[in-house]
Write an enzyme that holds these catalytic residues in place. Sequence first.
Site, PDB file in Angstrom:
ATOM      1  N   GLY A  19       0.838  -1.193   0.000  1.00 29.45           N
ATOM      2  CA  GLY A  19       0.000   0.000   0.000  1.00 29.45           C
ATOM      3  C   GLY A  19       0.874   1.244   0.000  1.00 29.45           C
ATOM      4  O   GLY A  19       2.085   1.184  -0.240  1.00 29.45           O
ATOM      5  N   SER A  20       0.275   2.382   0.288  1.00 29.38           N
ATOM      6  CA  SER A  20       0.994   3.647   0.214  1.00 29.38           C
ATOM      7  C   SER A  20       2.232   3.669   1.099  1.00 29.38           C
ATOM      8  O   SER A  20       3.318   4.057   0.654  1.00 29.38           O
ATOM      9  CB  SER A  20       0.058   4.794   0.619  1.00 29.38           C
ATOM     10  OG  SER A  20      -1.092   4.820  -0.198  1.00 29.38           O
ATOM     11  N   CYS A  57      -5.919   2.961  -0.408  1.00 31.07           N
ATOM     12  CA  CYS A  57      -6.147   4.332  -0.878  1.00 31.07           C
ATOM     13  C   CYS A  57      -6.364   4.385  -2.377  1.00 31.07           C
ATOM     14  O   CYS A  57      -7.340   4.961  -2.864  1.00 31.07           O
ATOM     15  CB  CYS A  57      -4.976   5.219  -0.477  1.00 31.07           C
ATOM     16  SG  CYS A  57      -5.098   6.907  -1.111  1.00 31.07           S
ATOM     17  N   CYS A  62      -9.253   6.426  -0.922  1.00 27.16           N
ATOM     18  CA  CYS A  62      -9.201   7.863  -1.215  1.00 27.16           C
ATOM     19  C   CYS A  62      -9.444   8.200  -2.685  1.00 27.16           C
ATOM     20  O   CYS A  62     -10.219   9.111  -2.991  1.00 27.16           O
ATOM     21  CB  CYS A  62      -7.839   8.439  -0.822  1.00 27.16           C
ATOM     22  SG  CYS A  62      -7.099   7.735   0.653  1.00 27.16           S
ATOM     23  N   LYS A  65     -12.986   7.126  -4.084  1.00 22.49           N
ATOM     24  CA  LYS A  65     -13.953   7.875  -3.273  1.00 22.49           C
ATOM     25  C   LYS A  65     -14.052   9.324  -3.715  1.00 22.49           C
ATOM     26  O   LYS A  65     -15.134   9.860  -3.921  1.00 22.49           O
ATOM     27  CB  LYS A  65     -13.552   7.766  -1.794  1.00 22.49           C
ATOM     28  CG  LYS A  65     -14.409   8.534  -0.793  1.00 22.49           C
ATOM     29  CD  LYS A  65     -13.902   9.926  -0.531  1.00 22.49           C
ATOM     30  CE  LYS A  65     -12.500   9.972   0.032  1.00 22.49           C
ATOM     31  NZ  LYS A  65     -12.365   9.444   1.374  1.00 22.49           N
ATOM     32  N   GLY A 129       2.606 -12.649   2.741  1.00 21.46           N
ATOM     33  CA  GLY A 129       3.705 -12.832   3.676  1.00 21.46           C
ATOM     34  C   GLY A 129       3.243 -13.184   5.075  1.00 21.46           C
ATOM     35  O   GLY A 129       2.279 -12.620   5.583  1.00 21.46           O
ATOM     36  N   GLY A 194     -23.604   2.345   9.568  1.00 19.73           N
ATOM     37  CA  GLY A 194     -22.529   2.964  10.317  1.00 19.73           C
ATOM     38  C   GLY A 194     -22.495   4.465  10.130  1.00 19.73           C
ATOM     39  O   GLY A 194     -23.013   4.994   9.143  1.00 19.73           O
ATOM     40  N   TYR A 197     -16.829   8.100   8.692  1.00 18.33           N
ATOM     41  CA  TYR A 197     -16.687   9.017   7.549  1.00 18.33           C
ATOM     42  C   TYR A 197     -16.857   8.276   6.237  1.00 18.33           C
ATOM     43  O   TYR A 197     -17.380   8.829   5.263  1.00 18.33           O
ATOM     44  CB  TYR A 197     -15.365   9.783   7.607  1.00 18.33           C
ATOM     45  CG  TYR A 197     -14.110   8.988   7.371  1.00 18.33           C
ATOM     46  CD1 TYR A 197     -13.615   8.808   6.090  1.00 18.33           C
ATOM     47  CD2 TYR A 197     -13.393   8.440   8.438  1.00 18.33           C
ATOM     48  CE1 TYR A 197     -12.462   8.097   5.857  1.00 18.33           C
ATOM     49  CE2 TYR A 197     -12.231   7.724   8.216  1.00 18.33           C
ATOM     50  CZ  TYR A 197     -11.773   7.542   6.922  1.00 18.33           C
ATOM     51  OH  TYR A 197     -10.621   6.831   6.702  1.00 18.33           O
ATOM     52  N   GLU A 201     -19.536   9.566   3.586  1.00 16.13           N
ATOM     53  CA  GLU A 201     -19.038   9.942   2.263  1.00 16.13           C
ATOM     54  C   GLU A 201     -19.760   9.144   1.169  1.00 16.13           C
ATOM     55  O   GLU A 201     -20.179   9.698   0.154  1.00 16.13           O
ATOM     56  CB  GLU A 201     -17.534   9.682   2.177  1.00 16.13           C
ATOM     57  CG  GLU A 201     -16.690  10.664   2.983  1.00 16.13           C
ATOM     58  CD  GLU A 201     -15.227  10.280   3.017  1.00 16.13           C
ATOM     59  OE1 GLU A 201     -14.393  11.179   3.267  1.00 16.13           O
ATOM     60  OE2 GLU A 201     -14.893   9.096   2.789  1.00 16.13           O
ATOM     61  N   ASP A 327      -1.838   1.944   8.648  1.00 17.21           N
ATOM     62  CA  ASP A 327      -3.079   1.627   9.349  1.00 17.21           C
ATOM     63  C   ASP A 327      -2.930   0.496  10.353  1.00 17.21           C
ATOM     64  O   ASP A 327      -3.794   0.313  11.220  1.00 17.21           O
ATOM     65  CB  ASP A 327      -4.171   1.248   8.346  1.00 17.21           C
ATOM     66  CG  ASP A 327      -4.601   2.426   7.479  1.00 17.21           C
ATOM     67  OD1 ASP A 327      -3.975   3.498   7.598  1.00 17.21           O
ATOM     68  OD2 ASP A 327      -5.541   2.271   6.691  1.00 17.21           O
ATOM     69  N   HIS A 473      -9.926  38.252  -0.824  1.00 20.88           N
ATOM     70  CA  HIS A 473     -11.355  38.512  -1.000  1.00 20.88           C
ATOM     71  C   HIS A 473     -11.734  38.418  -2.477  1.00 20.88           C
ATOM     72  O   HIS A 473     -10.985  38.908  -3.331  1.00 20.88           O
ATOM     73  CB  HIS A 473     -11.680  39.912  -0.478  1.00 20.88           C
ATOM     74  CG  HIS A 473     -13.138  40.235  -0.455  1.00 20.88           C
ATOM     75  ND1 HIS A 473     -14.006  39.665   0.441  1.00 20.88           N
ATOM     76  CD2 HIS A 473     -13.880  41.067  -1.238  1.00 20.88           C
ATOM     77  CE1 HIS A 473     -15.223  40.132   0.215  1.00 20.88           C
ATOM     78  NE2 HIS A 473     -15.171  40.987  -0.802  1.00 20.88           N
ATOM     79  N   GLU A 478     -10.889  33.345   3.652  1.00 19.78           N
ATOM     80  CA  GLU A 478     -10.649  34.592   4.380  1.00 19.78           C
ATOM     81  C   GLU A 478     -11.475  34.664   5.663  1.00 19.78           C
ATOM     82  O   GLU A 478     -11.181  35.470   6.551  1.00 19.78           O
ATOM     83  CB  GLU A 478     -10.929  35.797   3.490  1.00 19.78           C
ATOM     84  CG  GLU A 478     -12.371  36.189   3.356  1.00 19.78           C
ATOM     85  CD  GLU A 478     -12.587  37.476   2.563  1.00 19.78           C
ATOM     86  OE1 GLU A 478     -11.965  38.501   2.891  1.00 19.78           O
ATOM     87  OE2 GLU A 478     -13.385  37.435   1.607  1.00 19.78           O
TER      88      GLU A 478
END
Length: 498
Positions: A19-20, A57, A62, A65, A129, A194, A197, A201, A327, A473, A478
Amino acid sequence: MACKGDHEYEYDVVVIGGGSGGLAAAKEAAKLGAKTVCLDFVKPSPAGTTWGLGGTCVNVGCIPKKLMHQAGILGEQFSDAREYGWKLESTGHDWEKMVEQVQNHIGSLNFGYRTALREANVTYLNAYGSLKDAHTVVATKKNGTEQVITADKIVIAVGGRPSYPDAPGAKEYCITSDDVFSLPKAPGKTLCVGASYISLETAGFLTALGFETSVAIRSIPLRGFDQEVAEKIVSYMSTHGTKFLRDSQPIKFEKEENGKIKVTFENTMFGNTFVESFDTVVCAVGRDAVTEGLNLAAAGVEFNAKNGKIPCVNEQSNVENIYAIGDVLDTRQELTPVAIKAGVRLMRRIYGNGKDTMNYDLVPTTVFTPLEYGTIGMSEELAVETYGAENIECYISYFKPLEWAVNHEEHNGVAVRSDNACFAKLITNLADDERVVGFHYLGPNAGEITQGYAVAMKMGAKKSDFNETVGIHPTVSEEFTLMEITKRSGVDPSKKGC
Protein backbone atom coordinates in the site's frame (compact mmCIF):
# COMPACT_ATOMS: atom_id res chain seq x y z
CA MET A 1 22.19 3.67 11.03
CA ALA A 2 22.19 0.02 9.96
CA CYS A 3 25.10 -1.30 7.91
CA LYS A 4 23.62 -2.54 4.66
CA GLY A 5 24.64 -6.11 3.87
CA ASP A 6 26.51 -6.54 7.16
CA HIS A 7 24.50 -9.62 8.15
CA GLU A 8 23.81 -13.23 7.16
CA TYR A 9 20.38 -12.66 5.57
CA GLU A 10 19.24 -12.59 1.94
CA TYR A 11 17.79 -9.08 2.10
CA ASP A 12 18.43 -5.99 4.16
CA VAL A 13 14.70 -5.39 4.52
CA VAL A 14 11.45 -7.09 3.58
CA VAL A 15 8.34 -4.92 3.44
CA ILE A 16 5.09 -6.84 3.88
CA GLY A 17 2.34 -4.83 2.20
CA GLY A 18 2.22 -2.87 -1.05
CA GLY A 19 0.00 0.00 0.00
CA SER A 20 0.99 3.65 0.21
CA GLY A 21 3.21 3.27 3.28
CA GLY A 22 4.80 0.00 2.22
CA LEU A 23 5.65 1.23 -1.28
CA ALA A 24 7.11 4.48 0.05
CA ALA A 25 9.23 2.63 2.61
CA ALA A 26 10.46 0.05 0.10
CA LYS A 27 11.46 2.65 -2.49
CA GLU A 28 13.20 4.83 0.10
CA ALA A 29 15.16 1.87 1.50
CA ALA A 30 16.32 0.87 -1.97
CA LYS A 31 17.21 4.47 -2.77
CA LEU A 32 19.49 4.44 0.28
CA GLY A 33 21.21 1.30 -0.95
CA ALA A 34 19.35 -1.40 0.98
CA LYS A 35 18.58 -4.66 -0.78
CA THR A 36 14.78 -4.61 -0.58
CA VAL A 37 11.88 -6.93 -1.33
CA CYS A 38 8.22 -5.90 -1.15
CA LEU A 39 5.37 -8.41 -0.81
CA ASP A 40 1.77 -7.62 -1.65
CA PHE A 41 -1.27 -9.87 -1.86
CA VAL A 42 -4.97 -9.05 -1.85
CA LYS A 43 -7.38 -11.64 -0.53
CA PRO A 44 -10.81 -11.26 -2.21
CA SER A 45 -13.55 -9.57 -0.19
CA PRO A 46 -16.51 -11.76 0.84
CA ALA A 47 -18.24 -10.38 -2.27
CA GLY A 48 -15.30 -11.54 -4.40
CA THR A 49 -13.66 -8.18 -5.15
CA THR A 50 -9.91 -7.97 -5.56
CA TRP A 51 -7.50 -5.37 -6.95
CA GLY A 52 -3.94 -4.56 -7.95
CA LEU A 53 -0.82 -3.12 -6.34
CA GLY A 54 -1.19 0.10 -4.37
CA GLY A 55 -3.26 -0.72 -1.29
CA THR A 56 -6.55 0.64 -0.01
CA CYS A 57 -6.15 4.33 -0.88
CA VAL A 58 -5.52 3.84 -4.57
CA ASN A 59 -7.86 0.92 -5.21
CA VAL A 60 -10.78 1.09 -2.79
CA GLY A 61 -10.27 4.25 -0.76
CA CYS A 62 -9.20 7.86 -1.21
CA ILE A 63 -8.83 7.87 -5.00
CA PRO A 64 -12.09 6.26 -6.18
CA LYS A 65 -13.95 7.88 -3.27
CA LYS A 66 -12.93 11.38 -4.26
CA LEU A 67 -13.61 10.73 -7.95
CA MET A 68 -17.15 9.56 -7.18
CA HIS A 69 -17.58 12.45 -4.76
CA GLN A 70 -16.58 14.74 -7.64
CA ALA A 71 -19.17 13.05 -9.86
CA GLY A 72 -21.80 13.93 -7.27
CA ILE A 73 -20.58 17.53 -7.02
CA LEU A 74 -20.78 17.93 -10.80
CA GLY A 75 -24.39 16.75 -10.72
CA GLU A 76 -25.25 19.29 -8.05
CA GLN A 77 -23.59 22.04 -10.09
CA PHE A 78 -26.12 21.64 -12.90
CA SER A 79 -28.37 23.77 -10.69
CA ASP A 80 -25.67 26.44 -10.35
CA ALA A 81 -24.95 26.39 -14.09
CA ARG A 82 -28.59 27.05 -15.00
CA GLU A 83 -28.70 30.08 -12.71
CA TYR A 84 -25.49 31.35 -14.31
CA GLY A 85 -27.19 31.24 -17.72
CA TRP A 86 -26.13 27.89 -19.07
CA LYS A 87 -28.97 26.21 -20.99
CA LEU A 88 -28.67 22.59 -20.01
CA GLU A 89 -30.57 19.78 -18.38
CA SER A 90 -29.30 16.61 -16.77
CA THR A 91 -30.49 13.48 -18.52
CA GLY A 92 -29.43 11.28 -15.61
CA HIS A 93 -26.23 9.62 -14.53
CA ASP A 94 -24.47 6.67 -16.19
CA TRP A 95 -23.10 4.57 -13.30
CA GLU A 96 -21.40 2.06 -15.60
CA LYS A 97 -19.55 4.81 -17.46
CA MET A 98 -18.32 6.37 -14.21
CA VAL A 99 -17.12 3.04 -12.81
CA GLU A 100 -15.31 2.25 -16.07
CA GLN A 101 -13.47 5.56 -16.05
CA VAL A 102 -12.58 5.33 -12.36
CA GLN A 103 -11.30 1.78 -12.72
CA ASN A 104 -9.29 2.70 -15.82
CA HIS A 105 -7.54 5.40 -13.83
CA ILE A 106 -6.85 3.01 -10.97
CA GLY A 107 -5.44 0.46 -13.42
CA SER A 108 -2.99 3.03 -14.73
CA LEU A 109 -1.85 3.74 -11.17
CA ASN A 110 -1.38 0.00 -10.46
CA PHE A 111 0.87 -0.27 -13.52
CA GLY A 112 2.79 2.83 -12.48
CA TYR A 113 3.53 1.44 -9.02
CA ARG A 114 4.97 -1.78 -10.44
CA THR A 115 7.13 0.22 -12.81
CA ALA A 116 8.30 2.47 -9.96
CA LEU A 117 9.38 -0.53 -7.87
CA ARG A 118 11.33 -1.96 -10.77
CA GLU A 119 13.04 1.35 -11.47
CA ALA A 120 13.91 1.66 -7.77
CA ASN A 121 15.50 -1.83 -7.80
CA VAL A 122 12.94 -3.21 -5.35
CA THR A 123 12.13 -6.89 -5.79
CA TYR A 124 8.34 -7.27 -5.98
CA LEU A 125 6.49 -10.46 -5.11
CA ASN A 126 2.74 -10.87 -5.50
CA ALA A 127 2.61 -13.15 -2.49
CA TYR A 128 1.08 -13.33 0.98
CA GLY A 129 3.70 -12.83 3.68
CA SER A 130 3.69 -14.47 7.10
CA LEU A 131 6.38 -14.60 9.77
CA LYS A 132 8.28 -17.77 10.56
CA ASP A 133 10.58 -16.04 13.03
CA ALA A 134 12.00 -12.55 13.61
CA HIS A 135 14.11 -12.71 10.45
CA THR A 136 12.19 -15.13 8.23
CA VAL A 137 9.12 -14.50 6.07
CA VAL A 138 7.21 -17.18 4.19
CA ALA A 139 5.80 -15.76 0.93
CA THR A 140 2.83 -17.78 -0.36
CA LYS A 141 1.88 -17.16 -3.98
CA LYS A 142 -1.58 -17.47 -5.53
CA ASN A 143 -0.87 -21.01 -6.76
CA GLY A 144 0.10 -22.12 -3.26
CA THR A 145 3.86 -22.29 -3.78
CA GLU A 146 5.98 -20.94 -0.96
CA GLN A 147 9.20 -18.96 -1.00
CA VAL A 148 11.22 -18.48 2.18
CA ILE A 149 12.81 -15.06 2.55
CA THR A 150 15.28 -13.96 5.20
CA ALA A 151 15.95 -10.32 6.07
CA ASP A 152 17.78 -8.24 8.63
CA LYS A 153 14.77 -5.93 9.07
CA ILE A 154 11.05 -6.48 8.57
CA VAL A 155 8.51 -3.72 8.01
CA ILE A 156 4.84 -4.62 8.44
CA ALA A 157 2.59 -2.42 6.31
CA VAL A 158 -0.41 -4.65 5.71
CA GLY A 159 -3.07 -2.00 6.32
CA GLY A 160 -6.67 -2.80 7.21
CA ARG A 161 -9.89 -4.13 5.75
CA PRO A 162 -13.54 -3.29 6.52
CA SER A 163 -15.24 -5.15 9.34
CA TYR A 164 -18.84 -6.38 9.22
CA PRO A 165 -21.69 -6.00 11.72
CA ASP A 166 -22.17 -8.96 14.03
CA ALA A 167 -25.52 -9.84 12.46
CA PRO A 168 -26.77 -12.86 10.48
CA GLY A 169 -26.40 -12.41 6.72
CA ALA A 170 -23.97 -9.49 6.89
CA LYS A 171 -21.10 -11.12 5.00
CA GLU A 172 -23.42 -13.11 2.74
CA TYR A 173 -25.57 -10.25 1.44
CA CYS A 174 -23.79 -6.96 2.17
CA ILE A 175 -20.83 -5.23 0.57
CA THR A 176 -18.25 -2.76 1.91
CA SER A 177 -16.01 0.00 0.57
CA ASP A 178 -13.93 -2.87 -0.85
CA ASP A 179 -16.71 -3.44 -3.38
CA VAL A 180 -18.78 -0.29 -3.95
CA PHE A 181 -16.32 1.51 -6.26
CA SER A 182 -16.28 -1.32 -8.79
CA LEU A 183 -19.95 -2.33 -8.75
CA PRO A 184 -20.79 -3.34 -12.33
CA LYS A 185 -24.40 -2.14 -12.00
CA ALA A 186 -25.98 0.86 -10.30
CA PRO A 187 -26.62 0.19 -6.60
CA GLY A 188 -30.25 1.35 -6.57
CA LYS A 189 -31.86 1.95 -3.20
CA THR A 190 -28.97 1.75 -0.76
CA LEU A 191 -28.44 1.45 2.98
CA CYS A 192 -25.13 2.56 4.49
CA VAL A 193 -24.57 0.92 7.87
CA GLY A 194 -22.53 2.96 10.32
CA ALA A 195 -21.77 6.62 11.00
CA SER A 196 -18.09 6.55 10.05
CA TYR A 197 -16.69 9.02 7.55
CA ILE A 198 -16.63 6.23 4.96
CA SER A 199 -20.34 5.63 5.48
CA LEU A 200 -21.28 9.32 5.26
CA GLU A 201 -19.04 9.94 2.26
CA THR A 202 -20.56 6.98 0.42
CA ALA A 203 -24.10 8.03 1.29
CA GLY A 204 -23.30 11.55 0.16
CA PHE A 205 -22.15 10.73 -3.34
CA LEU A 206 -24.85 8.07 -3.84
CA THR A 207 -27.53 10.61 -2.93
CA ALA A 208 -25.98 13.19 -5.25
CA LEU A 209 -25.95 10.63 -8.07
CA GLY A 210 -29.69 10.17 -7.64
CA PHE A 211 -30.00 6.99 -5.58
CA GLU A 212 -32.38 6.70 -2.63
CA THR A 213 -29.96 6.36 0.25
CA SER A 214 -30.33 5.76 3.99
CA VAL A 215 -27.76 5.73 6.79
CA ALA A 216 -28.21 3.64 9.94
CA ILE A 217 -26.57 5.31 12.95
CA ARG A 218 -26.37 3.37 16.19
CA SER A 219 -25.18 6.26 18.38
CA ILE A 220 -23.27 9.36 17.19
CA PRO A 221 -21.98 10.40 13.76
CA LEU A 222 -18.25 10.70 13.05
CA ARG A 223 -17.04 9.50 16.44
CA GLY A 224 -13.78 11.22 17.36
CA PHE A 225 -14.52 14.29 15.24
CA ASP A 226 -16.01 17.56 16.50
CA GLN A 227 -19.63 16.72 17.26
CA GLU A 228 -21.01 20.17 16.51
CA VAL A 229 -19.63 19.87 12.98
CA ALA A 230 -20.66 16.22 12.68
CA GLU A 231 -24.28 17.06 13.46
CA LYS A 232 -24.21 19.91 10.92
CA ILE A 233 -23.06 17.42 8.27
CA VAL A 234 -25.95 15.08 9.13
CA SER A 235 -28.41 17.99 9.09
CA TYR A 236 -27.19 19.22 5.69
CA MET A 237 -27.29 15.73 4.18
CA SER A 238 -30.78 15.17 5.61
CA THR A 239 -32.19 18.31 4.03
CA HIS A 240 -30.54 17.36 0.72
CA GLY A 241 -32.07 13.93 0.40
CA THR A 242 -30.20 11.40 2.55
CA LYS A 243 -32.40 9.57 5.06
CA PHE A 244 -30.92 8.99 8.51
CA LEU A 245 -32.12 6.18 10.76
CA ARG A 246 -30.95 7.46 14.14
CA ASP A 247 -30.46 5.15 17.13
CA SER A 248 -30.84 2.16 14.82
CA GLN A 249 -28.70 -0.84 14.08
CA PRO A 250 -29.31 -3.80 11.76
CA ILE A 251 -29.68 -7.14 13.53
CA LYS A 252 -30.45 -9.34 10.53
CA PHE A 253 -29.96 -9.34 6.75
CA GLU A 254 -32.05 -11.64 4.53
CA LYS A 255 -32.21 -12.12 0.75
CA GLU A 256 -35.69 -11.85 -0.69
CA GLU A 257 -36.97 -13.71 -3.77
CA ASN A 258 -36.87 -10.52 -5.82
CA GLY A 259 -33.17 -10.13 -5.03
CA LYS A 260 -33.58 -7.29 -2.55
CA ILE A 261 -32.07 -7.39 0.94
CA LYS A 262 -34.53 -7.29 3.82
CA VAL A 263 -32.97 -5.59 6.83
CA THR A 264 -34.31 -5.94 10.34
CA PHE A 265 -33.37 -2.99 12.54
CA GLU A 266 -33.40 -2.59 16.29
CA ASN A 267 -33.93 0.80 17.87
CA THR A 268 -31.09 1.18 20.37
CA MET A 269 -33.09 3.56 22.56
CA PHE A 270 -36.38 1.68 22.92
CA GLY A 271 -35.62 -1.85 21.74
CA ASN A 272 -38.40 -2.07 19.15
CA THR A 273 -37.68 -3.52 15.70
CA PHE A 274 -38.66 -2.52 12.17
CA VAL A 275 -37.99 -3.81 8.66
CA GLU A 276 -37.05 -2.20 5.33
CA SER A 277 -35.76 -3.61 2.04
CA PHE A 278 -32.86 -2.32 -0.07
CA ASP A 279 -31.16 -3.14 -3.36
CA THR A 280 -27.69 -2.71 -1.85
CA VAL A 281 -26.34 -2.60 1.70
CA VAL A 282 -22.91 -1.06 2.31
CA CYS A 283 -21.34 -1.84 5.70
CA ALA A 284 -18.99 0.83 7.03
CA VAL A 285 -18.80 0.08 10.74
CA GLY A 286 -15.02 0.16 11.13
CA ARG A 287 -11.80 -1.45 9.98
CA ASP A 288 -9.51 -4.15 11.36
CA ALA A 289 -5.79 -4.53 10.77
CA VAL A 290 -4.91 -7.35 8.37
CA THR A 291 -2.64 -9.15 10.84
CA GLU A 292 -4.63 -12.36 11.15
CA GLY A 293 -2.57 -14.98 9.33
CA LEU A 294 0.60 -12.89 9.63
CA ASN A 295 1.74 -15.19 12.46
CA LEU A 296 3.07 -12.35 14.59
CA ALA A 297 3.42 -14.64 17.60
CA ALA A 298 6.08 -16.71 15.79
CA ALA A 299 8.35 -13.68 15.84
CA GLY A 300 7.30 -12.55 19.31
CA VAL A 301 5.56 -9.41 18.06
CA GLU A 302 2.97 -8.08 20.49
CA PHE A 303 -0.36 -6.86 19.11
CA ASN A 304 -3.77 -5.63 20.24
CA ALA A 305 -5.98 -8.72 20.30
CA LYS A 306 -9.12 -6.60 19.87
CA ASN A 307 -8.24 -5.00 16.52
CA GLY A 308 -5.07 -6.80 15.44
CA LYS A 309 -3.02 -3.60 15.48
CA ILE A 310 0.61 -3.39 16.57
CA PRO A 311 1.70 -0.99 19.34
CA CYS A 312 5.00 0.72 18.46
CA VAL A 313 7.38 3.42 19.59
CA ASN A 314 8.64 5.38 16.59
CA GLU A 315 7.26 2.59 14.37
CA GLN A 316 9.42 -0.01 16.17
CA SER A 317 7.61 -2.99 17.69
CA ASN A 318 8.66 -4.81 20.83
CA VAL A 319 10.93 -6.92 18.59
CA GLU A 320 13.97 -4.79 17.81
CA ASN A 321 14.25 -5.47 14.06
CA ILE A 322 10.51 -5.52 13.26
CA TYR A 323 8.68 -2.31 12.47
CA ALA A 324 5.13 -1.32 11.52
CA ILE A 325 3.74 1.66 9.59
CA GLY A 326 0.36 2.87 8.39
CA ASP A 327 -3.08 1.63 9.35
CA VAL A 328 -1.66 -1.41 11.17
CA LEU A 329 -0.21 0.85 13.88
CA ASP A 330 -2.21 0.97 17.10
CA THR A 331 -3.66 4.36 18.18
CA ARG A 332 -2.43 6.17 15.05
CA GLN A 333 -4.32 7.90 12.24
CA GLU A 334 -5.43 5.73 9.33
CA LEU A 335 -4.37 8.18 6.64
CA THR A 336 -2.31 7.67 3.49
CA PRO A 337 0.02 10.70 3.88
CA VAL A 338 0.74 9.64 7.47
CA ALA A 339 1.79 6.15 6.33
CA ILE A 340 3.97 7.55 3.53
CA LYS A 341 5.79 10.08 5.70
CA ALA A 342 6.28 7.56 8.52
CA GLY A 343 7.67 4.97 6.10
CA VAL A 344 10.11 7.36 4.44
CA ARG A 345 11.36 8.76 7.74
CA LEU A 346 11.77 5.28 9.21
CA MET A 347 13.94 4.13 6.30
CA ARG A 348 16.03 7.30 6.51
CA ARG A 349 16.67 6.66 10.20
CA ILE A 350 17.63 3.03 9.56
CA TYR A 351 19.65 3.33 6.34
CA GLY A 352 20.53 7.00 6.07
CA ASN A 353 21.51 9.80 8.39
CA GLY A 354 17.94 10.76 9.19
CA LYS A 355 16.95 11.70 12.71
CA ASP A 356 13.39 12.91 12.16
CA THR A 357 10.64 10.81 13.72
CA MET A 358 7.01 10.89 12.66
CA ASN A 359 4.96 13.56 14.41
CA TYR A 360 1.37 12.33 14.70
CA ASP A 361 0.08 15.58 16.21
CA LEU A 362 -1.83 18.26 14.28
CA VAL A 363 -2.36 16.01 11.25
CA PRO A 364 -4.85 17.66 8.86
CA THR A 365 -7.57 15.63 7.22
CA THR A 366 -10.74 16.10 5.21
CA VAL A 367 -14.02 14.19 5.20
CA PHE A 368 -15.46 14.28 1.67
CA THR A 369 -19.13 14.52 2.55
CA PRO A 370 -21.39 16.71 0.30
CA LEU A 371 -20.34 19.66 2.45
CA GLU A 372 -16.68 18.81 2.91
CA TYR A 373 -15.18 18.89 6.40
CA GLY A 374 -11.57 19.93 6.92
CA THR A 375 -10.05 19.63 10.38
CA ILE A 376 -6.74 20.02 12.21
CA GLY A 377 -6.04 19.31 15.85
CA MET A 378 -8.60 19.00 18.63
CA SER A 379 -12.34 18.73 18.58
CA GLU A 380 -14.14 21.02 21.00
CA GLU A 381 -14.89 17.99 23.19
CA LEU A 382 -11.22 17.01 23.39
CA ALA A 383 -10.12 20.59 24.03
CA VAL A 384 -12.53 20.89 26.94
CA GLU A 385 -11.36 17.54 28.31
CA THR A 386 -7.69 18.52 27.94
CA TYR A 387 -7.64 22.15 29.04
CA GLY A 388 -10.96 22.67 30.84
CA ALA A 389 -13.96 24.59 29.53
CA GLU A 390 -12.80 27.78 31.27
CA ASN A 391 -9.52 27.73 29.34
CA ILE A 392 -10.78 27.40 25.79
CA GLU A 393 -12.42 29.86 23.44
CA CYS A 394 -14.42 28.88 20.36
CA TYR A 395 -14.68 31.37 17.53
CA ILE A 396 -17.47 30.49 15.12
CA SER A 397 -19.00 31.78 11.91
CA TYR A 398 -21.67 30.75 9.41
CA PHE A 399 -21.43 31.86 5.81
CA LYS A 400 -22.39 31.20 2.20
CA PRO A 401 -19.76 31.05 -0.56
CA LEU A 402 -20.08 33.84 -3.12
CA GLU A 403 -20.26 31.23 -5.90
CA TRP A 404 -23.60 30.08 -4.48
CA ALA A 405 -25.11 33.55 -4.29
CA VAL A 406 -26.89 33.59 -7.64
CA ASN A 407 -28.55 30.18 -7.25
CA HIS A 408 -32.05 30.49 -5.82
CA GLU A 409 -33.38 27.13 -7.00
CA GLU A 410 -35.28 24.89 -4.63
CA HIS A 411 -35.63 21.12 -4.64
CA ASN A 412 -38.56 19.59 -2.75
CA GLY A 413 -39.04 22.91 -0.97
CA VAL A 414 -35.40 23.14 0.16
CA ALA A 415 -32.96 25.73 -1.15
CA VAL A 416 -30.23 24.04 -3.17
CA ARG A 417 -27.74 26.64 -1.93
CA SER A 418 -29.03 27.81 1.42
CA ASP A 419 -27.77 30.81 3.37
CA ASN A 420 -25.27 30.17 6.16
CA ALA A 421 -24.92 26.47 5.28
CA CYS A 422 -21.15 26.59 5.71
CA PHE A 423 -19.39 26.79 9.06
CA ALA A 424 -16.01 27.73 10.51
CA LYS A 425 -14.65 27.18 14.01
CA LEU A 426 -11.33 28.02 15.65
CA ILE A 427 -10.60 26.63 19.12
CA THR A 428 -7.96 28.44 21.16
CA ASN A 429 -6.21 27.79 24.47
CA LEU A 430 -6.64 30.86 26.66
CA ALA A 431 -3.94 29.65 29.03
CA ASP A 432 -1.38 29.64 26.20
CA ASP A 433 -1.88 33.13 24.70
CA GLU A 434 -4.74 31.81 22.56
CA ARG A 435 -2.70 29.27 20.64
CA VAL A 436 -5.01 27.65 18.08
CA VAL A 437 -5.54 24.01 19.07
CA GLY A 438 -8.48 23.17 16.80
CA PHE A 439 -9.39 24.15 13.25
CA HIS A 440 -12.71 23.15 11.69
CA TYR A 441 -14.13 24.10 8.29
CA LEU A 442 -17.36 22.88 6.71
CA GLY A 443 -17.88 23.88 3.09
CA PRO A 444 -16.59 23.49 -0.48
CA ASN A 445 -12.97 22.59 -1.25
CA ALA A 446 -12.18 21.75 2.37
CA GLY A 447 -8.97 19.87 1.64
CA GLU A 448 -7.49 22.72 -0.37
CA ILE A 449 -8.42 25.25 2.31
CA THR A 450 -7.31 23.20 5.32
CA GLN A 451 -3.86 22.14 4.11
CA GLY A 452 -2.19 25.55 4.40
CA TYR A 453 -3.52 26.20 7.88
CA ALA A 454 -1.87 22.97 9.02
CA VAL A 455 1.52 24.58 8.39
CA ALA A 456 0.54 27.57 10.52
CA MET A 457 -0.69 25.38 13.35
CA LYS A 458 2.47 23.25 13.20
CA MET A 459 4.37 26.49 13.77
CA GLY A 460 2.27 27.29 16.85
CA ALA A 461 -0.10 29.84 15.33
CA LYS A 462 -2.12 31.92 17.75
CA LYS A 463 -5.42 33.69 17.22
CA SER A 464 -3.48 36.95 16.96
CA ASP A 465 -1.61 35.50 13.95
CA PHE A 466 -4.90 34.76 12.21
CA ASN A 467 -6.05 38.30 13.05
CA GLU A 468 -2.85 39.81 11.59
CA THR A 469 -3.25 37.92 8.32
CA VAL A 470 -4.95 39.73 5.46
CA GLY A 471 -7.55 37.57 3.77
CA ILE A 472 -8.00 37.07 0.04
CA HIS A 473 -11.36 38.51 -1.00
CA PRO A 474 -13.79 37.13 -1.93
CA THR A 475 -12.95 33.61 -0.72
CA VAL A 476 -14.29 31.33 1.97
CA SER A 477 -10.81 30.90 3.43
CA GLU A 478 -10.65 34.59 4.38
CA GLU A 479 -13.32 33.80 6.96
CA PHE A 480 -10.57 32.55 9.28
CA THR A 481 -8.87 35.95 9.24
CA LEU A 482 -12.07 37.76 10.27
CA MET A 483 -13.50 35.66 13.10
CA GLU A 484 -14.47 37.67 16.19
CA ILE A 485 -17.66 36.10 17.55
CA THR A 486 -17.23 33.49 20.27
CA LYS A 487 -19.71 30.86 21.35
CA ARG A 488 -19.72 32.11 24.92
CA SER A 489 -20.69 35.61 23.75
CA GLY A 490 -24.12 34.45 22.59
CA VAL A 491 -23.94 36.72 19.54
CA ASP A 492 -25.48 35.36 16.32
CA PRO A 493 -22.55 34.39 14.05
CA SER A 494 -24.64 34.20 10.85
CA LYS A 495 -23.58 36.24 7.85
CA LYS A 496 -25.80 38.88 6.21
CA GLY A 497 -23.45 40.07 3.47
CA CYS A 498 -20.01 39.54 1.93
